[in-house]
Design an enzyme around this catalytic site. Structure first.
Site, PDB file in Angstrom:
ATOM      1  N   LYS A 132       0.847  -1.195   0.000  1.00  0.00           N
ATOM      2  CA  LYS A 132       0.000   0.000   0.000  1.00  0.00           C
ATOM      3  C   LYS A 132       0.883   1.247   0.000  1.00  0.00           C
ATOM      4  O   LYS A 132       1.648   1.476   0.930  1.00  0.00           O
ATOM      5  CB  LYS A 132      -0.901   0.033   1.233  1.00  0.00           C
ATOM      6  CG  LYS A 132      -1.953   1.127   1.125  1.00  0.00           C
ATOM      7  CD  LYS A 132      -2.656   1.410   2.436  1.00  0.00           C
ATOM      8  CE  LYS A 132      -2.010   2.510   3.238  1.00  0.00           C
ATOM      9  NZ  LYS A 132      -1.940   3.821   2.592  1.00  0.00           N
ATOM     10  N   GLY A 187       7.198   5.178   7.815  1.00  0.00           N
ATOM     11  CA  GLY A 187       6.250   6.265   8.046  1.00  0.00           C
ATOM     12  C   GLY A 187       6.500   6.898   9.398  1.00  0.00           C
ATOM     13  O   GLY A 187       7.611   6.836   9.941  1.00  0.00           O
ATOM     14  N   SER A 188       5.448   7.449   9.963  1.00  0.00           N
ATOM     15  CA  SER A 188       5.606   8.204  11.208  1.00  0.00           C
ATOM     16  C   SER A 188       5.762   7.267  12.414  1.00  0.00           C
ATOM     17  O   SER A 188       5.310   6.116  12.393  1.00  0.00           O
ATOM     18  CB  SER A 188       4.378   9.085  11.418  1.00  0.00           C
ATOM     19  OG  SER A 188       3.226   8.265  11.528  1.00  0.00           O
ATOM     20  N   THR A 189       6.362   7.801  13.457  1.00  0.00           N
ATOM     21  CA  THR A 189       6.530   7.039  14.692  1.00  0.00           C
ATOM     22  C   THR A 189       5.159   6.719  15.295  1.00  0.00           C
ATOM     23  O   THR A 189       4.951   5.628  15.829  1.00  0.00           O
ATOM     24  CB  THR A 189       7.412   7.846  15.667  1.00  0.00           C
ATOM     25  OG1 THR A 189       8.703   7.984  15.051  1.00  0.00           O
ATOM     26  CG2 THR A 189       7.567   7.166  17.012  1.00  0.00           C
ATOM     27  N   GLU A 216      10.597   1.674   9.917  1.00  0.00           N
ATOM     28  CA  GLU A 216      11.480   2.807   9.617  1.00  0.00           C
ATOM     29  C   GLU A 216      10.673   4.062   9.891  1.00  0.00           C
ATOM     30  O   GLU A 216       9.753   4.384   9.137  1.00  0.00           O
ATOM     31  CB  GLU A 216      11.907   2.760   8.138  1.00  0.00           C
ATOM     32  CG  GLU A 216      12.674   1.517   7.747  1.00  0.00           C
ATOM     33  CD  GLU A 216      14.044   1.441   8.398  1.00  0.00           C
ATOM     34  OE1 GLU A 216      14.579   2.491   8.794  1.00  0.00           O
ATOM     35  OE2 GLU A 216      14.567   0.321   8.515  1.00  0.00           O
ATOM     36  N   CYS A 260      13.359  11.879   5.553  1.00  0.00           N
ATOM     37  CA  CYS A 260      13.583  11.444   6.929  1.00  0.00           C
ATOM     38  C   CYS A 260      15.029  11.677   7.355  1.00  0.00           C
ATOM     39  O   CYS A 260      15.330  11.746   8.537  1.00  0.00           O
ATOM     40  CB  CYS A 260      13.231   9.969   7.050  1.00  0.00           C
ATOM     41  SG  CYS A 260      14.096   8.968   5.837  1.00  0.00           S
ATOM     42  N   GLU A 308       9.378  15.977  15.559  1.00  0.00           N
ATOM     43  CA  GLU A 308       9.663  16.019  14.124  1.00  0.00           C
ATOM     44  C   GLU A 308       8.721  17.014  13.441  1.00  0.00           C
ATOM     45  O   GLU A 308       7.509  16.968  13.648  1.00  0.00           O
ATOM     46  CB  GLU A 308       9.450  14.623  13.517  1.00  0.00           C
ATOM     47  CG  GLU A 308       9.856  14.555  12.057  1.00  0.00           C
ATOM     48  CD  GLU A 308       9.589  13.187  11.444  1.00  0.00           C
ATOM     49  OE1 GLU A 308       8.502  12.635  11.658  1.00  0.00           O
ATOM     50  OE2 GLU A 308      10.480  12.682  10.736  1.00  0.00           O
TER      51      GLU A 308
END
Ligand code: NAD
Length: 485
Positions: free
Chosen positions: A178, A231-233, A253, A287, A389
């Site tokens: 996706k 993606g995001s944390t 990641e 990133c 971030e």
């Protein structure tokens, strides 16, 4: 082959392009113009189920296909990406807002490189054996995991999508993938390319939809055995909470808040030019961008003056214009987020040295989402601006007096993805490299990537490593076979 983005995108399941079972679609907007230019499937559980069934049907044959056959078809995909670089780059830029020259120079070439790299890698992949002298020999088998899920973000859309898919396919898995719903176009074009390349039906399935519906259904699917997520944390945490109790293999990641550590003895011109790039490339939406610039006190004022002067010259505007150094940020949601982070920096007492505001586009970009390169100083290491971030064209400056102080500031973050160290003192570079808590350290350079190296972060930047053998190991299940002699 005439590759172009249609008005309505389709899922790619079992080798066919298909409408979502939900019958629902979402708008896809060009962030540089504000115009909706295509519709994206808003897929759900049913589509994921169909994709998993297609992948399972393809698995018995694909998982035992020779490495050479996989090498051949993956290289064919890479060739088709190269042959269609203009169409892919334009689609990437229209979706993401990044300058067209950047899509052409970096994003799309890297997507084909990913396929070539792992196609070649699987030809050289080998496993260990452990001899027990005259008693026995152990050998390690590495077999495909099975049906795996790959979920990727919007900042480097095709680049990161293929970075996951290529090793998964090379290792003999079948994939349910996706892309980000914010930038789905090149993933759709990849499905067209895979059909043309003759990738067997069901080996790769690409479904479009939101993280909450489609992404979550991939993660929660009990027959998907591994999840590779970038993606995001925040999303990473949600995914880990679902996948860990199911004992899925997980590669995460996640976000970063990377320090650039600049000592007075650095190669000044190289450092200045590279720091400008590491701050603002792709509108700061990489990133690996350095968002906390730590400068030795003795050169702080000189650095500040020259850095501002250079950043001021970065032209922000139409991504199709060759002279634009900065394009649009990716979406209205993200634009609002970045501007609200700048407002927080002001509330925290930060001084905006440059930018700090939106930029009004012109012509076709009058409704575009542009933000000026922004430089902030005067904030401590533990304020929100230096801890959270932002993922936009925003950097902070802090000064340090000693190596220990530089290290303390660098490691103050909860993230640990990448760091850049600028010094001509090799011993200091090595000392710092060993102590900075980051998965990736660049000394006197930035974004110099060898695809064989381990890629990933410490702390809240993720779990596991991608790249080279690490990726092929992740996408294989290990078995020890002990044979008594
Ligand atoms: P995001 O987490 O919002 O979304 C990433 C992908 O995950 C999208 O495809 C999204 O639809 C999906 N998703 C979201 N929530 C999900 C859930 N609960 N279950 C399953 N799927 C879900 O991230 P983003 O905004 O697209 O990307 C920006 C973030 O990605 C930044 O934090 C950036 O640092 C990070 N990033 C990290 C790396 C890295 O290598 N460490 C590389 C690029 C981007």
């Amino acid at each position: 082959m005439n590759l172009s983005v249609p008005a309505t995108l389709a899922n790619y399941i079992g080798g066919a392009l298909a409408a979502p079972a939900t019958g629902k679609y979402m708008d896809n907007t060009n962030p540089a113009t504000g115009a909706v230019y295509c519709q994206i499937p808003d897929s759900g559980e049913k589509d994921v189920e169909t994709a998993v069934e297609a992948a399972e049907a393809a698995l018995p044959e694909w998982s035992v296909t020779s490495a050479e056959a996989r090498f051949t078809v993956l290289n064919r995909i890479a060739d088709l990406i190269d042959n269609n670089i203009d169409a892919l780059a334009l689609a990437e830029t229209n979706d993401n807002g990044k300058p067209l020259w950047l899509s052409k120079r970096v994003d799309i070439p890297r997507a084909s490189a990913n396929f070539r790299f792992f196609a070649t890698g699987i030809m050289h992949f080998s496993t260990e054996s452990h001899s027990m002298e005259d008693k026995a020999i152990n050998y390690t088998l590495r077999q495909p995991v099975g049906v795996v899920g790959c979920i990727s973000p919007w900042n480097l859309p095709l680049y990161l999508f293929t970075w996951k898919i290529a090793p998964a396919l090379a290792a003999g898995n079948c994939v349910v993938a996706k892309p980000s719903e914010v930038t789905p176009a090149t993933a759709y074009l990849l499905s067209v390319i895979c059909r043309e390349a003759g990738l067997p039906a069901g080996v790769l399935n690409i479904i479009h939809g939101t993280g909450q519906d489609c992404g979550a259904a991939i993660v929660a699917h009990e027959r998907i055995k591994a999840i590779s997520f970038t993606g995001s944390t925040k999303a990473g945490k949600q995914i880990a909470a679902v996948a860990a109790p199911m004992f899925k293999k997980l590669s995460l990641e996640l976000g970063g808040k990377n320090p650039n550590i600049i000592f007075a003895d650095c190669n000044w011109l190289k450092m200045m030019a590279t720091t400008l790039q590491s701050s603002f490339s792709n509108q700061g939406q990489i990133c690996l961008c350095g968002s906390r610039i730590l400068v030795e006190e003795s050169i702080y004022e000189k650095f500040k003056e020259e850095f501002i002067a250079r950043a001021q010259k970065l032209s922000v505007g139409d991504p199709l214009d060759e002279s634009s150094k900065q394009g649009a940020v990716v979406s209205r949601l993200h634009y609002d987020k970045v501007l609200s982070c700048i407002a927080v920096a002001k509330e925290e007492g930060g001084t905006i040295l440059l930018g700090g505001h939106a930029v009004q586009g012109t012509g076709r970009c009058a409704d575009g989402l542009f933000i000026a390169p922004t430089i902030i100083e005067g904030l401590g290491a533990d304020c929100r601006t230096n801890m959270e971030e932002i993922f936009g064209p925003v950097v902070t400056l802090q000064s340090f007096k000693t190596e220990d102080e530089a290290l303390r500031l660098a490691n103050a973050s909860n993230y640990g993805l990448a760091a850049t160290i600028w010094t001509q003192d090799i011993s200091r570079a090595n000392r710092m490299a060993a102590k900075v808590q980051s998965g990736i350290i660049w000394v006197n350079c930035w974004l110099l990537r060898d695809l064989r190296t381990p890629f990933g972060g410490f702390k809240n930047s993720g779990v596991g490593r991608e790249g080279g053998w690490e990726a092929l190991r992740f996408f294989t299940e290990v078995k020890n076979v002990c044979v008594e002699l």
